[in-house]
Design a protein around this motif. Structure first.
Motif, mmCIF file in Angstrom:
data_model
loop_
_atom_site.group_PDB
_atom_site.id
_atom_site.type_symbol
_atom_site.label_atom_id
_atom_site.label_comp_id
_atom_site.label_asym_id
_atom_site.label_seq_id
_atom_site.Cartn_x
_atom_site.Cartn_y
_atom_site.Cartn_z
ATOM 1 N N UNK A 26 0.817 -1.214 0.000
ATOM 2 C CA UNK A 26 0.000 0.000 0.000
ATOM 3 C C UNK A 26 0.851 1.264 0.000
ATOM 4 N N UNK A 27 2.011 1.232 0.641
ATOM 5 C CA UNK A 27 2.886 2.402 0.660
ATOM 6 C C UNK A 27 3.415 2.710 -0.733
ATOM 7 N N UNK A 28 3.849 1.686 -1.456
ATOM 8 C CA UNK A 28 4.396 1.896 -2.793
ATOM 9 C C UNK A 28 3.312 2.311 -3.792
ATOM 10 N N UNK A 29 2.116 1.711 -3.674
ATOM 11 C CA UNK A 29 1.030 2.119 -4.569
ATOM 12 C C UNK A 29 0.670 3.581 -4.346
ATOM 13 N N UNK A 30 0.793 4.048 -3.109
ATOM 14 C CA UNK A 30 0.477 5.454 -2.832
ATOM 15 C C UNK A 30 1.622 6.395 -3.195
ATOM 16 N N UNK A 31 2.828 5.859 -3.374
ATOM 17 C CA UNK A 31 3.960 6.682 -3.805
ATOM 18 C C UNK A 31 3.989 6.844 -5.315
ATOM 19 N N UNK A 64 0.352 -10.681 0.734
ATOM 20 C CA UNK A 64 0.808 -10.981 2.096
ATOM 21 C C UNK A 64 0.515 -9.825 3.042
ATOM 22 N N UNK A 65 0.655 -8.587 2.543
ATOM 23 C CA UNK A 65 0.316 -7.437 3.372
ATOM 24 C C UNK A 65 -1.169 -7.443 3.703
ATOM 25 N N UNK A 66 -2.003 -7.698 2.696
ATOM 26 C CA UNK A 66 -3.445 -7.699 2.924
ATOM 27 C C UNK A 66 -3.878 -8.847 3.832
ATOM 28 N N UNK A 67 -3.166 -9.976 3.725
ATOM 29 C CA UNK A 67 -3.484 -11.107 4.589
ATOM 30 C C UNK A 67 -3.178 -10.776 6.045
ATOM 31 N N UNK A 68 -2.054 -10.081 6.262
ATOM 32 C CA UNK A 68 -1.634 -9.734 7.623
ATOM 33 C C UNK A 68 -2.318 -8.473 8.141
ATOM 34 N N UNK A 69 -2.685 -7.551 7.206
ATOM 35 C CA UNK A 69 -3.252 -6.260 7.616
ATOM 36 C C UNK A 69 -4.461 -5.919 6.749
ATOM 37 N N UNK A 70 -5.565 -6.640 6.890
ATOM 38 C CA UNK A 70 -6.743 -6.360 6.059
ATOM 39 C C UNK A 70 -7.289 -4.949 6.255
ATOM 40 N N UNK A 71 -6.940 -4.307 7.373
ATOM 41 C CA UNK A 71 -7.426 -2.948 7.619
ATOM 42 C C UNK A 71 -6.789 -1.925 6.679
ATOM 43 N N UNK A 72 -5.762 -2.322 5.953
ATOM 44 C CA UNK A 72 -5.104 -1.405 5.018
ATOM 45 C C UNK A 72 -5.770 -1.374 3.646
ATOM 46 N N UNK A 73 -6.894 -2.053 3.499
ATOM 47 C CA UNK A 73 -7.557 -2.130 2.208
ATOM 48 C C UNK A 73 -7.931 -0.756 1.670
ATOM 49 N N UNK A 74 -8.352 0.163 2.540
ATOM 50 C CA UNK A 74 -8.748 1.492 2.078
ATOM 51 C C UNK A 74 -7.541 2.237 1.522
ATOM 52 N N UNK A 75 -6.402 2.169 2.223
ATOM 53 C CA UNK A 75 -5.186 2.814 1.738
ATOM 54 C C UNK A 75 -4.719 2.192 0.427
ATOM 55 N N UNK A 76 -4.829 0.867 0.340
ATOM 56 C CA UNK A 76 -4.439 0.183 -0.890
ATOM 57 C C UNK A 76 -5.341 0.586 -2.047
ATOM 58 N N UNK A 77 -6.653 0.578 -1.814
ATOM 59 C CA UNK A 77 -7.596 0.973 -2.857
ATOM 60 C C UNK A 77 -7.315 2.385 -3.356
ATOM 61 N N UNK A 78 -7.015 3.270 -2.408
ATOM 62 C CA UNK A 78 -6.743 4.655 -2.787
ATOM 63 C C UNK A 78 -5.473 4.731 -3.644
ATOM 64 N N UNK A 79 -4.443 3.988 -3.249
ATOM 65 C CA UNK A 79 -3.200 3.996 -4.018
ATOM 66 C C UNK A 79 -3.386 3.437 -5.420
ATOM 67 N N UNK A 80 -4.158 2.351 -5.533
ATOM 68 C CA UNK A 80 -4.453 1.790 -6.849
ATOM 69 C C UNK A 80 -5.182 2.813 -7.719
ATOM 70 N N UNK A 81 -6.248 3.366 -7.174
ATOM 71 C CA UNK A 81 -7.057 4.331 -7.929
ATOM 72 C C UNK A 81 -6.213 5.514 -8.395
ATOM 73 N N UNK A 82 -5.435 6.081 -7.483
ATOM 74 C CA UNK A 82 -4.637 7.260 -7.828
ATOM 75 C C UNK A 82 -3.521 6.928 -8.805
#
Length: 249
Positions: A26-31, A64-82
């Motif tokens: 999620x960090x890299x997708x948002x970068x 693996x990040x999503x499996x360990x941290x499903x709460x990061x889905x919103x940040x991941x979705x935002x990074x993908x979209x952007x």
């Protein structure tokens, strides 16, 4: 560096280099959106080339990040979209050089781009249905016909670069060892044009599209979030991580 850039001869390269499979967290997708926007806005850049090092172009999101941290889905979705929006909204044309595999989020990058050059060993895949997620069809639909997209989505199957080229989703099919050179040669033709003309042409072509791909992807993401909240989603991610310790594709 997982993501680096290079500017030469009016071509700005964005290079994914995140072993083993260029799956971004999620960090890299948002970068990535800021990197693409910055390089595309430079006056000395007239074409952006997105490519990758390693075994394949992009393995999508870091399951693996999503499996360990499903709460990061919103940040991941935002990074993908952007990220995908940054590719499509880039002031100058964006060319993707795809090799090996283009999976999940990698589809979004290719589908948002203006042109895709692919190596003959490449394939495209949306395995989300087996990963407890949704998304990607909006952008793949910019490349390929409706029923091809649906078949790939429902089965989680692969579309070879040869089939993608035959169906018009890939501009040029080249040997793997010639991909970078061929993609740069194609980008160089674009980069030889007036930047002003390219910027206006990109705006005009985006405006002519029959539907808003960004809105379509946002619509899909609502179902992605709904799927992530279901027990089947976590079970799918757990199984994927357990069965694919080395993330083989």
């Amino acid at each position: 560096m997982p993501i680096r850039t290079d500017i030469n001869d009016r071509i700005g390269e964005v290079i994914l280099d995140h072993p083993p499979v260029n799956a971004l967290d999620s960090t890299l997708w948002n970068a990535l959106p800021g990197i693409i926007a910055e390089i595309g806005s430079r006056e000395d850049v007239r074409c952006v080339l997105i490519r990758a090092e390693g075994r394949g172009f992009c393995g999508g999101v870091d399951i693996k990040e999503m499996q360990a941290h499903p709460e990061r889905i919103v940040a991941l979705n935002r990074g993908n979209y952007l990220t995908f929006k940054a590719v499509r909204d880039c002031p100058v044309p964006v060319v993707v050089a795809a090799h090996g595999f283009v999976i999940g989020g990698g589809i979004g990058i290719c589908g948002a781009a203006d042109t895709v050059i692919a190596s003959d060993d490449c394939y495209f895949s949306l395995p989300e249905i087996d990963r407890g997620a949704m998304g990607g069809a909006s952008h793949l639909s910019r490349m390929l016909p409706l029923h091809t997209v649906r078949a790939a989505f429902f089965t989680g199957g692969r579309i070879t670069a040869q089939d993608a080229w035959r169906l018009g989703g890939v501009e040029k099919l080249v040997p793997r060892d010639q991909l970078h050179a061929e993609a740069r040669a194609f980008a160089a033709v674009i980069a030889s044009k007036s930047r002003t003309a390219l910027v206006l042409a990109k705006q005009a072509l985006n405006g002519l599209e029959p539907r808003d791909v960004d809105h379509g992807y946002r619509f899909e993401q609502g179902f992605t979030l709904e799927m992530y909240m279901h027990a089947d989603s976590q079970a799918s991610r757990d199984a994927f991580v357990h069965d694919n310790k080395t993330a083989q594709f």
